[in-house]
Design an enzyme around this catalytic site. Structure first.
Site, short mmCIF file in Angstrom:
data_model
loop_
_atom_site.label_atom_id
_atom_site.label_comp_id
_atom_site.label_asym_id
_atom_site.label_seq_id
_atom_site.Cartn_x
_atom_site.Cartn_y
_atom_site.Cartn_z
N LYS A 1 13.05 -2.56 -8.32
CA LYS A 1 11.66 -1.95 -8.61
C LYS A 1 11.73 -2.19 -10.64
O LYS A 1 12.55 -1.19 -11.25
CB LYS A 1 11.38 -1.10 -8.44
CG LYS A 1 10.09 -0.22 -8.68
CD LYS A 1 8.71 -0.94 -8.29
CE LYS A 1 7.45 -0.44 -8.69
NZ LYS A 1 6.45 -1.22 -8.17
N GLY B 1 -0.20 0.91 -12.36
CA GLY B 1 0.05 1.43 -13.62
C GLY B 1 -0.02 1.09 -14.97
O GLY B 1 -0.49 1.73 -15.82
N ASN B 2 -0.13 -0.35 -15.05
CA ASN B 2 -0.34 -0.86 -16.33
C ASN B 2 -1.69 -0.82 -16.68
O ASN B 2 -2.00 -1.05 -17.89
CB ASN B 2 0.09 -2.57 -15.98
CG ASN B 2 1.73 -2.81 -15.95
OD1 ASN B 2 2.21 -2.15 -16.85
ND2 ASN B 2 2.05 -3.27 -15.05
N LYS C 1 1.99 -6.69 -2.99
CA LYS C 1 0.68 -6.48 -2.69
C LYS C 1 0.27 -7.22 -1.43
O LYS C 1 -0.50 -6.80 -0.68
CB LYS C 1 -0.03 -6.95 -4.00
CG LYS C 1 0.09 -6.04 -5.21
CD LYS C 1 -0.68 -6.72 -6.36
CE LYS C 1 -0.36 -5.84 -7.65
NZ LYS C 1 1.01 -5.24 -8.02
N LYS D 1 4.09 1.79 -5.27
CA LYS D 1 2.51 2.27 -4.72
C LYS D 1 2.05 1.38 -3.75
O LYS D 1 1.19 2.04 -3.09
CB LYS D 1 1.88 2.48 -6.32
CG LYS D 1 1.59 1.24 -6.94
CD LYS D 1 0.27 0.96 -6.78
CE LYS D 1 -0.47 -0.16 -7.36
NZ LYS D 1 0.55 -1.26 -7.80
#
Length: 310
Positions: A128, A11-12, A273, A211
């Site tokens: 989060k 998102g960044n 990740k 995500k």
């Protein structure tokens, strides 16, 4: 032969506000179009940390300014809003980029719900980060108002919310049908709108699903060959930021699990990740995850850069 790739886009990488996002999606579209032009099938999931925080702050200010007219906006609704406006910009930029290259493919955003477990322990331990970075003084004020905050990987303070693991992508059949028809699909934005099952009803949950884990689940269910996690660094490193820092080009599952156990990857940053990469690699023989920068996506698929887990 091209591969089916599920991309987890940070998102960044989409900017902190609307003008930044409109500029950022052009570069994002070029990187994704490179993969499509090379013959790969692509499904895109994306983060929404800065965006959902911006939306929630705006809605909160609206509620404070006119409390008799506006009620507080649930976080699940803010996630849905972020999916809509990010998808709108991203699909238009990608459609334009493909047309400029003479590639005739449809691009569609699917408003996506993700079922989570009401008993997930994450609801008791918010971790989060969402929203804009704050100074320590601003963080203390937010904490005083009853909102948990945390220091985010040396970059500043942010609000934190619960991050339960995804159990089911509700609109999976729709996403699969579009992908099988050769369409480019943008789905599971922000990790998906978190919902709790209540009979046939799906009730929004006050949480944000990571995500990377949702993209991993989507990649499994779509039978993807590759999960591609695009982030701010070209490769994964151990001893990050220290004199003995070492960049990695490949990790087997046992090696990745060893590094995770050693605490090599920061929570809320590289850790989810690598954890998602391990889950995907273990889900079926031959599956791999590539972690690299957005601009290096095609080079990574060619084996020229990035970190491969699998």
């Amino acid at each position: 032969m091209g591969k089916r790739i599920v991309i987890a886009l940070g998102g960044n990488a989409l900017g902190e506000n609307l003008p930044e996002q409109m500029a950022a999606v052009r570069g994002t579209a070029r990187a994704i179009a490179d993969l499509i032009q090379a013959g790969h099938e692509v499904v895109v999931a994306h983060g929404n940390g800065p965006q959902v925080g911006m939306i929630q702050k705006a809605m909160a200010e609206l509620t404070r300014s006119d409390p008799e007219r506006y009620i507080p906006c649930p976080l699940s609704v803010c996630v849905a809003m972020s999916q809509g406006y990010i998808g709108y910009d991203l699909q238009n930029a990608l459609r334009e980029e493909l047309m400029d290259r003479g590639i005739d493919k449809g691009v569609a955003t699917v408003l996506t719900q993700v079922e989570v477990d009401p008993a997930d322990p994450a609801f008791q331990h918010p971790t989060k980060p969402i929203g804009a970075f704050m100074t320590q003084a601003e963080a203390e004020e937010m904490r005083r108002r009853g909102n948990p905050v945390m220091e985010d990987a040396g970059r500043g303070w942010r609000r934190v919310v619960a991050s339960p693991r995804p159990r089911r992508v509700v609109e999976l059949d729709t996403i699969r049908t579009l992908a099988d028809a050769g369409q480019i699909v943008i789905a599971c934005g922000g990790g998906g709108i978190p919902v709790l099952p209540d009979g046939n009803h799906l009730r929004g949950a006050g949480a944000v699903v990571d995500k990377d884990f949702t993209a991993e689940l989507l990649a499994e269910e779509l039978g993807a060959d590759c999960l591609m996690i695009l982030t701010a660094v070209e490769k994964v490193a151990v001893h990050f930021g220290k004199p003995n820092q070492r960049w990695l080009t490949h990790m087997t599952v046992p090696v990745a699990e060893k590094y995770i156990a050693e605490g090599q990857f920061p929570p809320g940053s590289m850790l989810p990740k690598v954890e998602a990469a391990v889950v995907f690699a273990k889900s079926s023989p031959g599956r791999q995850t590539l972690i690299t920068q957005l601009e290096k996506a095609l080079d990574g698929m060619r084996g020229q850069t990035g970190t491969i887990i699998g």
